[in-house]
Scaffold this active site. Structure first.
Site, short mmCIF file in Angstrom:
data_model
loop_
_atom_site.label_atom_id
_atom_site.label_comp_id
_atom_site.label_asym_id
_atom_site.label_seq_id
_atom_site.Cartn_x
_atom_site.Cartn_y
_atom_site.Cartn_z
NE ARG A 63 6.15 -1.95 7.89
CZ ARG A 63 7.13 -2.51 7.17
NH1 ARG A 63 7.39 -2.12 5.95
NH2 ARG A 63 7.87 -3.46 7.71
CE LYS A 127 5.67 2.90 0.71
NZ LYS A 127 6.32 2.47 1.93
NE ARG A 261 16.65 -2.41 1.89
CZ ARG A 261 15.96 -1.30 1.70
NH1 ARG A 261 15.46 -1.03 0.52
NH2 ARG A 261 15.76 -0.45 2.70
C1 BTN Z 1 4.94 3.19 5.09
O1 BTN Z 1 4.91 2.92 3.89
O2 BTN Z 1 6.01 3.21 5.72
C2 BTN Z 1 3.66 3.51 5.78
C3 BTN Z 1 3.14 4.87 5.40
C4 BTN Z 1 1.85 5.21 6.10
C5 BTN Z 1 1.47 6.65 5.86
C6 BTN Z 1 0.10 6.96 6.40
S1 BTN Z 1 -0.47 8.53 5.85
C7 BTN Z 1 -1.81 8.45 6.97
C8 BTN Z 1 -1.28 7.84 8.26
N1 BTN Z 1 -0.71 8.86 9.12
C9 BTN Z 1 0.61 8.70 9.28
O3 BTN Z 1 1.34 9.43 9.96
N2 BTN Z 1 1.03 7.64 8.59
C10 BTN Z 1 -0.06 6.97 7.90
#
Ligand code: BTN
Length: 265
Positions: A63, A127, A261
């Site tokens: 994100r 996380k 946060r």
């Molecule tokens: C976050 O925490 O910011 C979101 C992370 C999301 C990661 C997943 S891994 C599978 C899919 N492909 C990506 O490029 N991102 C999501």
């Protein structure tokens, strides 16, 4: 880190049981990002339930424009395509996805889980995983939604500097489940929540989501579109918005490009 074990699609199908026909699961040893690849497949007409899982992503996305670091052999990284009717409101979708993930992990005997609004999965407050929901418009005006999920199975001390925040892995709770079984458990849980969400939106999930809320009552800072607010974190409403109690009154914040946060004491 050990070499990535092979991924057995038949094992996923077996674990999905009666739900196997609802998914079309594909596996790649490597790709840039399963979300990027699945968005492209969505444009080419792939259907609801298409799943793409990769051992390694060279450009995994998180994100807020951040990257998602792959731990070779140590993550489950996959994306699921789901199509919703054009009139569907999508607010709250990432919250129900988080709910499905913690339910699936709970069914695999993982405890110590919570959800950080809007869509981080926490283990003992660190996380464990994240969700990236991306939306495109389908050919008939429907929503083609790509739900990307990354879950840490094993720690990667050598990547600690690359990963900007304290992170957790399922290996802290014992030998992590095989990726195939974890994927099947999450897909089954997703099927339940996505079907209900398509019928009724987020409202019926408020009660189920609240007990997982990691920040309830905490002093927080919320930053969205450059606007920073301080207050006490409240619950979520029927649209999945987060309530923040501020001296000047209560505000509700939508998910998306937002940072929440805890204020350190
Ligand atoms: C976050 O925490 O910011 C979101 C992370 C999301 C990661 C997943 S891994 C599978 C899919 N492909 C990506 O490029 N991102 C999501």
């Amino acid at each position: 880190m050990a070499a990535t074990a092979s991924f057995d699609l038949r094992r996923v199908r077996d674990a999905l049981g009666e739900q196997a026909s609802r998914f079309d699961v594909d596996h790649l040893a490597q790709c840039d990002s399963t979300n990027t690849q699945l968005l492209a497949r969505a444009q080419r007409g792939s259907g609801s339930g298409t799943v793409l899982v990769a051992d390694v992503q060279s450009a995994g996305r998180g994100r807020r424009g951040r990257s998602w670091v792959s731990i070779p052999g140590g993550n489950l990284c996959f994306s699921l395509l789901w199509r919703f009717a054009a009139q569907q409101r999508l607010e709250g979708l990432s919250l129900v996805v988080g709910l499905a993930i913690v339910r699936a992990l709970q069914s695999l005997q993982v405890s110590g889980l919570s959800l950080k609004w809007p869509n981080d999965i926490l283990l003992d407050g660190r996380k464990l995983g994240g969700v990236l929901v991306e939306v495109a418009q389908g050919a008939q005006g429907e929503w083609a939604v790509v739900i990307g999920i990354g879950l840490n199975l094993r720690q990667a001390p050598d990547l600690a500097e690359e990963i900007a925040q304290p992170f957790a892995a399922l290996s802290e709770c014992g030998e992590p489940p095989a990726r195939e079984l974890l994927l099947a458990a999450v897909l089954r849980a997703l099927l339940d929540v996505l079907e209900a969400f398509a019928r009724e939106g987020f409202a019926p999930f408020v009660e189920a989501w609240m007990p997982w809320h990691a920040m309830l009552g905490a002093e927080v800072t919320v930053e969205q579109h450059g606007l920073v607010r301080h207050g006490r974190c409240g619950g979520v409403d029927a649209l999945g918005r987060l309530a923040i109690d501020m001296p000047e009154g209560q505000v509700f914040v939508f998910g998306g490009e937002v940072s929440l946060r805890r204020v350190q004491a």
